[in-house]
Write an enzyme that holds these catalytic residues in place. Structure first.
Site, mmCIF file in Angstrom:
data_model
loop_
_atom_site.group_PDB
_atom_site.id
_atom_site.type_symbol
_atom_site.label_atom_id
_atom_site.label_comp_id
_atom_site.label_asym_id
_atom_site.label_seq_id
_atom_site.Cartn_x
_atom_site.Cartn_y
_atom_site.Cartn_z
ATOM 1 C CG HIS A 119 -1.718 -1.291 1.272
ATOM 2 N ND1 HIS A 119 -2.214 -1.395 2.623
ATOM 3 C CD2 HIS A 119 -2.102 -2.108 0.536
ATOM 4 C CE1 HIS A 119 -2.921 -2.521 2.552
ATOM 5 N NE2 HIS A 119 -3.065 -3.160 1.445
ATOM 6 C CE1 TYR B 284 0.521 -0.697 10.541
ATOM 7 C CE2 TYR B 284 1.826 0.389 8.785
ATOM 8 C CZ TYR B 284 1.088 -0.651 9.415
ATOM 9 O OH TYR B 284 0.770 -1.641 8.587
#
Ligand SMILES: Cc1cn([C@H]2C[C@H](O)[C@@H](COP(=O)(O)OP(=O)(O)O[C@H]3O[C@@H](C)C(=O)[C@@H](O)[C@H]3O)O2)c(=O)[nH]c1=O
Length: 185
Positions: free
Chosen positions: A64, A134
């Site tokens: 992604h 993240y």
């Protein structure tokens, strides 16, 4: 608490070896420090922090990225279990266009990976119940989401385990060939 900053062959991509303190109570780690990471962050700032847990060993998520102008840099750490973390350079003007780099991230190895704008990211869970955190330099923008297929033979990513448990969206991501055609209109 940053022990080592390693530049990868892919421009603007890094591995950061962090440290942690352990005593009789357990462990303490600093996961993100704007000051220490200023040489990498430059003008960017962290806008969002995300978490994922992957239940089944062998599961793959990816590959992604967010298209410009929502392109983002991601700092990623594994906080439980272990993953085989992959980035693919999807910047047509980059000297490492379509090359990939993989790094094992685990609860124990204190390793953070930095994925620059324009590179796609994915990973395979090497252990059940693997957790990632993240740090993103852009907000999530559904319309800007894009990616390529984790099993594209042209990329030939050497996943350590049989690829398992893809999401419906990830199973439908294009090959690089198709992605390139769409890119050039
Ligand atoms: C990425 C993201 C997803 N979502 C939503 C969309 C969807 O309904 C749900 C689950 O999203 P996904 O299926 O895309 O989750 P996932 O496949 O785990 O997506 C992640 O994959 C790895 C490889 C990355 O690099 C991440 O940046 C992210 O793209 O969460 C947000 O609300 N905010 C976000 O920042």
């Amino acid at each position: 608490m940053t022990k080592q900053l390693i530049s990868l062959d892919i421009p603007d991509a890094f591995v950061i070896k962090q440290t942690s303190f352990t005593d009789q109570r357990g462990q303490f780690s600093r996961l993100f420090c704007q000051k220490t990471l200023a040489p990498i962050l430059a003008h960017r700032e962290v806008k969002q922090v995300n978490f994922s847990r992957t239940t089944i060993q062998g599961t793959v998520r990816g590959l992604h990225y967010q298209r410009s102008p929502e392109a983002e840099m991601k700092f990623i750490r594994c906080i439980q279990g272990s993953v085989w973390d992959v980035m693919v350079d999807l910047r047509p003007d980059s000297p490492t266009f379509l090359q990939w780099h993989a790094e094992e991230l685990s609860q124990e190895n204190n390793t953070m990976i930095v994925i620059p704008e324009g590179c796609a990211h994915g990973f395979q869970a090497l252990a059940a119940e693997s957790e990632l955190i993240y740090f993103h330099t852009a907000f999530y923008a559904e319309m800007a989401e894009a990616g390529v297929h984790v099993q594209d033979p042209d990329l030939a990513i050497d996943w350590p385990l049989p690829v398992n448990n893809l999401s419906i969206r990830d199973a439908e991501l294009p090959t690089v060939e198709k992605w390139l055609k769409d890119l050039s209109g």
